[in-house]
Design an enzyme around this catalytic site. Structure first.
Site, short mmCIF file in Angstrom:
data_model
loop_
_atom_site.label_atom_id
_atom_site.label_comp_id
_atom_site.label_asym_id
_atom_site.label_seq_id
_atom_site.Cartn_x
_atom_site.Cartn_y
_atom_site.Cartn_z
N HIS A 74 0.80 -1.22 0.00
CA HIS A 74 0.00 0.00 0.00
C HIS A 74 0.83 1.27 0.00
CE1 HIS A 74 -4.19 -1.37 0.51
NE2 HIS A 74 -3.67 -2.39 1.16
N LYS A 130 -8.49 13.65 4.37
CA LYS A 130 -7.66 12.45 4.37
C LYS A 130 -6.65 12.58 5.51
CE LYS A 130 -6.72 13.25 0.05
NZ LYS A 130 -6.81 12.07 -0.77
N ARG A 131 -5.98 11.50 5.78
CA ARG A 131 -4.94 11.51 6.82
C ARG A 131 -3.96 12.65 6.57
NH1 ARG A 131 -0.14 8.37 6.70
NH2 ARG A 131 -0.99 7.26 4.91
N LYS A 139 0.74 14.02 1.32
CA LYS A 139 -0.61 14.30 0.82
C LYS A 139 -0.81 15.79 0.56
CE LYS A 139 -2.66 10.20 2.98
NZ LYS A 139 -3.21 9.52 1.78
N THR A 159 -8.67 6.13 -2.31
CA THR A 159 -10.03 5.69 -2.62
C THR A 159 -11.03 6.82 -2.44
OG1 THR A 159 -10.26 4.82 -0.36
CG2 THR A 159 -9.66 3.26 -2.10
N LYS A 207 -14.70 8.02 -4.33
CA LYS A 207 -15.96 8.35 -3.65
C LYS A 207 -16.47 9.73 -4.07
CE LYS A 207 -14.14 5.69 0.18
NZ LYS A 207 -13.29 5.80 1.37
#
Length: 926
Positions: free
Chosen positions: A434, A686-687, A692, A798, A802
Site C-alpha cells: 500500500h 484524508k490523513r 498528501k 479511494t 468516492k
C-alpha cells in the site's frame, strides 16, 4: 490470495468541458461506480493459476442458490402483521429483554440499541446459514488480515442491505423516533484510521454482496486511534469511547480462544523437534461482527480479537499483601495489546507493544483458520491441499508474521517437513503493498524480535538463508559486485553477516602500504624506514582521537519477507504497481516477474452512493429506469444519453444543494462557523501527511487571501469565485510536522473567517475528528475535491473514487488512481497540475545541487505566513521544511514549492469553470 484477470473498458464520445454540469458528472459516476465494481471483482477472487478451480467461477453461483434454499428468507417479517408492526414488535422486545439500559422510557440511545439488536437477529440467521453451507461444501475460503477496519456506522447499511429501510422507518415512527435520528446515535467503530482500513471494510461489503466465501480478521481496539479535538493549540488527542455504551453488533465467542506466546526460549526435544517454551502467555478471544451483502442472504464475518490472561494468572497472594499493581500486572500487559491502534513507537516499550499486536493478529487468526480447515477435512487431513482451501491475504506488511507463524505451526505442531511447509506457506499467502514510503515498509529490530519471538527468528533466518542460496544460484559468483548488490537489496535480514561461504566472496584484498613500492627498495636492512613509519603512526594515534564507527542495527525487513513468502504481490493502482515493480521491489520483480500484478482499489457503491446520497440515488434510479445500477453499475452509462437534458440537470443541482445544506448545518454544529451554500465546496479530507500536501492546499488559500486583501471589494467579487475550503483528517500523535499543518490550517481559518472584508467570498474550516460518518455527509456535498499528493507517493487513494461517484470534479496530480480516473472521465473533466512521477527523482537531485529557483509567488506566501498575520505561533520549522537544499526536515522533499505555481494557476481555471457554469445555469433558467 492471487486473482483472476479482468479488464475495465473506457468510453468514447466524451462530453464538452465543464465543471459541474450533468454531462461530466454522469461520466464521473459511470467510471467510479461501474469501474470500482470491476475493481472489486478483480480484487477478491481467491484463485491462482496453480489451483484447480476459481472460487468465483466454480462455487460462488452455487453458494448463492444454496444459502437461499437452506435458510429461507431471514429478512421476512411475520406475515400475520404488517411489516412495520412486526418490526416495531421486535424492537420493543429487545428494548425490554436484551437492553443494557434501565427499564422504562425509550430515548434515542435505547432505541438505537434495541433497533440494532433486532436487525442482528436477522443477520445471525443468514450468517449461520452462510457458514453452514461453507462447511458442507468445504469451499475454498479467503481470509483478509488487516490491522485496520474502518467500518463506519453499521445500522443503516444493514437495514438497507436487508431491504428493510421502509419497514424500519415506519416502525420507528410509530415508536416516536425518526430513523435518521436513531442512526445518528451509533458511534463509528474505532477500528481504523485511513484508506487502509476503509478499503478493508469496502472489501468485506463487496465480498458479501458478490457471495464470496470470505472472512476478515482484525483486533478489537478499546480506545481506537484517538478522538481528535481542535483547540487554540491545534490538534489534541483523547481516547475514543466507542465501546462505553456497548456494541450491539458484536457477539463475544467465549468458546473460541487461542493461546498466544511471547518471549521464552526454543529447545530441541529428544525427537529432534523444536519446541518454544516458557515466556509470557496470553489468550486471544474472538468477537464476531456479521457483514451482510446487498440483496443476498450471504452474510460473512469480521472476527476481532481481544486479549486477556486466565484468572489463574491473577496473583491473589500479592493482591492481599497490598501489592495491587503487581497482582494485576499480567492482566494489564495482556489487555493493553488491544487498547490502541498504532501506539506510539518512539520508545522500546511502544515498539514491543506494536510487535505484540501484529503477532497476536497473525497467531490467533492462523490458529483459527487451521482449526476450521481440520474440522472441514474430517479425519483425513491432507496438508498439501491447504492452499486449495485457504487463501490468506496480508493487507500491507502488518500481518507479515503470518509467514513464519504458519511455518512454525506446520513444522513444530503438525510435524510437516520444512520443504512441504514452505511450499504450503508460499501457495497460501499473498501480499498487498500500500505504500512506497520507506518508513512504511516496516523494519523490525532483530534483537527485539529475538527476545519476543525467538522461534520465529530461527525460521526467518532459515528463509533468509534459502533466499541467499537462490540468489547465488541465479546470479552466480563470477561477478561479486553484482551479487553483493542483489543480496543487499533482497535479503530479509539487514546488516546481518552472510554465511561464511558467501561472505568470503566479498573480502577485498588489503590495500598496499601508503609507502610507494619504489621506496621499499631504499629501506635499509635494519628496517630504519619502517621504524620511522611506525613511529609516525604511533604519534598520530596519540594525537587523533577518532570517533568510533557506529554499528548499523540488525533489522528484519518485513516487506521483503512478504515478497519472498507469498505467491503474489499486488499494487493498488496502475502507476503504483509500476513503481512497485520498477523501483520498490525491482530486484524481486526481475527475479520473480510472475508474482507481481496490479489490483486497483475500489469502493462499495452501496455505502458511498446509495445510502449516503439518497437524493442523487433517487435521480439515478429515475433516469436509468430502476435500481439495477446499485449492483450492476454498468447501468450508469445510460445517464450519458440524458447528459444535456435540462430537467436532469435541474434535479441534479437541487440534490447537490440539499447535500450542501446538510454540510452547512454540520459545520455550524462542529466548528461554530457559518458558511454559504451558494459558494463552491472545495474539500480535502484524508490523513494528514506531508506527502498528501495539505500544506500546498493551505498555502494556496493563503495566496488567494493575500491577493483578495490587496483588492477593493468590487475587484474581489469580479476576480474570485466564492469558496468554502473544508479540511478533515488526523495527524498521528507523534508526527510533529503534520500537527503543525493542522495548526496552520486552523489559524488561517480563524483569521479569514472573521475578516469582514472577505465575508462569504472565502471560508476555511477544519472539521474535527473526521471519520466515515462525517465523510458520508461531506462527500455528497462536494463540488471540487483535492487529491494533490506528490506524484508517485500515493499508492491509490479511494476517496478520489468516492468524490467522483458523487458528482464531484477532482483537482490533482498524476498519482495513484487519479491516473485511471482521468483516463476514464477525460482530460477536460480533471484539473491536472504538477510534476509527474518519473520527474521526481531528478527534481530532488536538482534541489540538492542548489539549482532550484523558487517562484516569487511562493516566496511571497511564505513571508506572509511568517509575518504573524495568522497569529503569534512560530511557523519557522514548518516553513523551514520548504527551504534549503537538503537535510532532515529541509529541502522541500515533497516538492510543494516546485508545484506551487502550476497549482495556483490550475485553481484559477477552476474558478473560471465554476463561474461559467453559474452563467449557463442562469441562462437556462431565463
Amino acid at each position: 490470495m492471487a486473482y483472476c484477470s479482468s479488464t475495465v473498458s473506457t468510453h468514447d464520445g466524451r462530453p464538452p468541458p465543464t465543471l459541474i454540469n450533468c454531462s461530466s458528472i454522469s461520466r464521473l459516476i459511470d467510471f467510479s461506480s461501474r469501474s470500482n465494481q470491476v475493481f472489486f471483482t478483480t480484487a477478491v477472487k481467491p484463485c491462482y493459476r496453480k489451483h484447480r478451480f476459481c472460487v468465483r467461477c466454480e462455487v460462488q453461483p452455487k453458494l448463492k442458490d444454496l444459502v437461499t434454499l437452506e435458510q429461507g428468507d431471514a429478512s421476512s417479517i411475520d406475515k400475520s402483521k404488517s411489516d412495520a408492526e412486526a418490526v416495531a414488535s421486535r424492537i420493543t422486545y429487545h428494548a425490554e429483554f436484551t437492553s443494557s439500559f434501565s427499564r422504562g422510557g425509550f430515548d434515542l440511545p435505547k432505541a438505537y440499541h434495541a433497533t440494532a439488536q433486532s436487525i442482528r437477529d436477522s443477520l445471525i440467521i443468514n450468517w449461520n446459514a452462510t457458514y453452514d453451507m461453507y462447511e458442507k461444501m468445504n469451499v475454498k475460503q479467503a481470509y483478509y488480515l488487516s490491522m485496520e477496519f474502518l467500518q463506519g456506522r453499521a445500522l443503516l447499511n444493514a437495514i438497507g442491505n436487508l431491504e428493510l429501510s421502509g419497514a424500519y422507518g415506519e416502525a420507528l415512527s410509530k415508536l416516536g423516533h425518526k430513523l435518521e435520528n436513531v442512526v445518528s446515535q451509533e458511534p463509528d467503530a474505532a477500528l481504523g484510521n485511513g484508506g487502509l482500513g476503509r478499503l478493508a471494510s469496502c472489501f468485506l461489503d463487496s465480498l458479501a454482496t458478490l457471495n464470496y466465501p470470505a472472512w476478515g480478521y482484525g483486533l478489537r481496539y478499546k480506545y481506537g486511534l484517538f478522538k481528535q479535538l481542535i483547540t487554540k493549540e491545534g490538534q489534541e488527542e483523547v481516547a475514543e469511547n466507542w465501546l462505553e455504551m456497548g456494541n450491539p453488533w458484536e457477539i463475544m465467542r467465549n468458546d473460541i480462544s487461542y493461546p498466544v506466546k511471547f518471549y521464552g526460549k526454543v529447545v530441541t526435544g529428544s525427537d529432534g523437534k523444536k519446541r518454544w517454551i516458557g515466556g509470557e502467555d496470553i489468550v486471544a478471544v474472538a468477537h464476531d461482527v456479521p457483514i451482510p451483502g446487498y440483496k443476498t442472504k450471504t452474510t460473512i464475518n469480521l472476527r476481532l480479537w481481544s486479549t486477556k490472561v486466565p484468572s489463574a494468572d491473577f496473583d491473589l497472594s500479592a493482591f492481599n499483601s497490598g501489592e495491587h499493581t503487581k497482582a494485576c500486572e499480567s492482566q494489564a500487559n495482556a489487555e493493553k495489546i488491544c487498547y490502541i491502534l498504532y501506539p506510539g513507537d518512539d520508545s522500546l516499550e511502544g515498539k514491543t507493544l506494536r510487535l505484540k499486536q501484529q503477532y497476536t493478529l497473525c497467531s490467533a487468526s492462523l490458529q483459527d483458520i487451521i482449526k476450521s480447515f481440520e474440522k472441514r477435512s474430517g479425519e483425513n487431513v491432507l496438508w498439501k491441499e491447504f492452499p486449495e482451501k485457504v487463501a490468506v491475504q496480508m493487507n500491507d506488511t502488518h500481518p507479515t508474521l503470518c509467514i513464519p507463524e504458519l511455518m512454525r505451526i506446520l513444522i513444530d505442531l503438525k510435524g510437516i517437513s520444512w520443504k512441504d511447509a514452505w511450499d504450503i506457506t508460499q501457495r497460501t499467502v499473498a501480499y498487498t503493498n500500500h505504500t512506497v514510503l520507506p518508513e512504511a515498509l516496516e523494519k523490525w529490530s532483530l534483537e527485539l524480535m529475538q527476545k519476543l519471538l525467538p522461534r520465529h527468528v530461527e525460521i526467518i533466518e532459515m528463509i533468509d538463508e534459502e533466499l541467499i542460496n537462490g540468489i547465488v544460484a541465479e546470479f552466480g559468483k563470477s561477478d561479486p559486485e553484482l551479487l553483493e548488490k542483489k543480496l543487499n537489496a533482497m535479503r530479509i535480514l539487514e546488516n546481518v553477516e552472510l554465511p561464511s561461504s558467501i561472505a568470503d566472496l566479498f573480502i577485498k584484498p588489503k590495500e598496499l602500504s601508503a609507502i610507494d613500492t619504489s621506496e621499499m627498495s631504499k629501506v635499509s636492512d635494519n628496517g630504519s624506514l619502517a621504524d620511522e613509519e611506525d613511529e609516525i603512526v604511533e604519534n598520530n594515534e596519540k594525537e587523533v582521537d577518532l570517533p568510533p564507527i557506529p554499528i548499523p542495527p540488525k533489522l528484519v525487513r518485513m516487506a521483503n519477507l512478504c515478497v519472498v513468502g507469498g505467491h503474489a504481490v499486488n499494487g493498488v493502482a496502475e502507476i503504483h504497481s509500476e513503481i512497485v515493480k520498477q523501483d520498490v521491489f525491482n530486484d524481486f520483480y526481475k527475479f520473480w516477474p510472475d508474482k507481481f500484478q496490479n489490483k486497483t482499489n475500489g469502493v462499495t457503491p452501496r455505502r458511498w452512493i446509495y445510502y449516503c446520497n439518497p437524493d442523487l440515488s433517487t435521480i439515478i434510479t429515475k433516469w436509468t429506469g430502476g435500481e439495477d445500477w446499485v449492483l450492476n453499475t454498468e447501468k450508469l452509462a445510460e445517464l450519458r444519453k440524458f447528459a444535456d437534458n435540462e430537467d436532469l440537470q435541474s434535479e441534479w443541482r437541487a440534490a447537490k444543494r440539499i447535500n450542501k445544506l446538510k454540510v452547512v448545518s454540520l459545520l455550524k454544529e462542529k466548528t461554530g462557523y457559518s458558511v454559504s451554500p451558494d459558494a463552491m465546496f472545495d474539500i480535502q479530507v484524508k490523513r494528514i501527511h506531508e506527502y498528501k500536501r495539505q500544506l500546498l492546499n493551505i498555502l494556496g488559500i493563503v495566496y488567494r487571501y493575500k491577493k483578495m486583501k490587496e483588492m477593493d471589494s468590487v475587484e474581489r467579487q469580479e476576480k474570485f469565485t466564492p469558496r468554502v475550503c473544508i479540511f478533515g483528517g488526523k495527524a498521528f500523535a507523534t508526527y510533529a510536522q503534520a500537527k503543525r499543518i493542522v495548526k496552520l490550517i486552523t489559524d488561517v481559518g480563524a483569521t479569514i473567517n472573521n475578516d469582514p472584508d472577505i465575508g462569504d467570498l472565502l471560508k476555511v474550516v477544519f472539521v474535527p475528528d473526521y471519520n466515515v460518518s462525517v465523510a458520508e455527509l461531506l462527500i455528497p456535498a462536494s463540488e471540487l475535491s483535492q487529491h494533490i499528493s506528490t506524484a508517485g507517493m500515493e499508492a491509490s487513494g479511494t476517496s478520489n473514487m468516492k468524490f467522483s461517484m458523487n458528482g464531484c470534479i477532482l483537482i490533482g496530480t498524476l498519482d495513484g488512481a487519479n491516473v485511471e480516473i482521468r483516463e476514464e472521465v477525460g482530460e477536460d473533466n480533471f484539473f491536472l497540475f504538477g510534476a509527474q512521477a518519473h520527474e521526481i527523482t531528478g527534481l530532488r537531485k536538482e534541489r540538492a545541487e542548489g539549482k532550484f529557483v523558487p517562484d516569487a509567488r511562493f516566496e511571497e506566501v511564505k513571508e506572509y505566513v511568517r509575518s504573524g498575520v495568522f497569529g503569534p505561533y512560530d511557523y519557522d520549522e514548518l516553513i523551514g521544511s520548504l527551504e534549503g537544499n537538503e537535510g532532515f526536515g529541509r529541502g522541500d522533499y515533497f516538492l510543494v514549492g516546485k508545484d506551487f505555481p502550476s497549482y495556483i494557476e490550475c485553481q484559477e481555471k477552476v474558478d473560471e469553470a465554476y463561474r461559467d457554469q453559474k452563467v449557463s445555469s442562469q441562462s437556462s433558467a431565463i
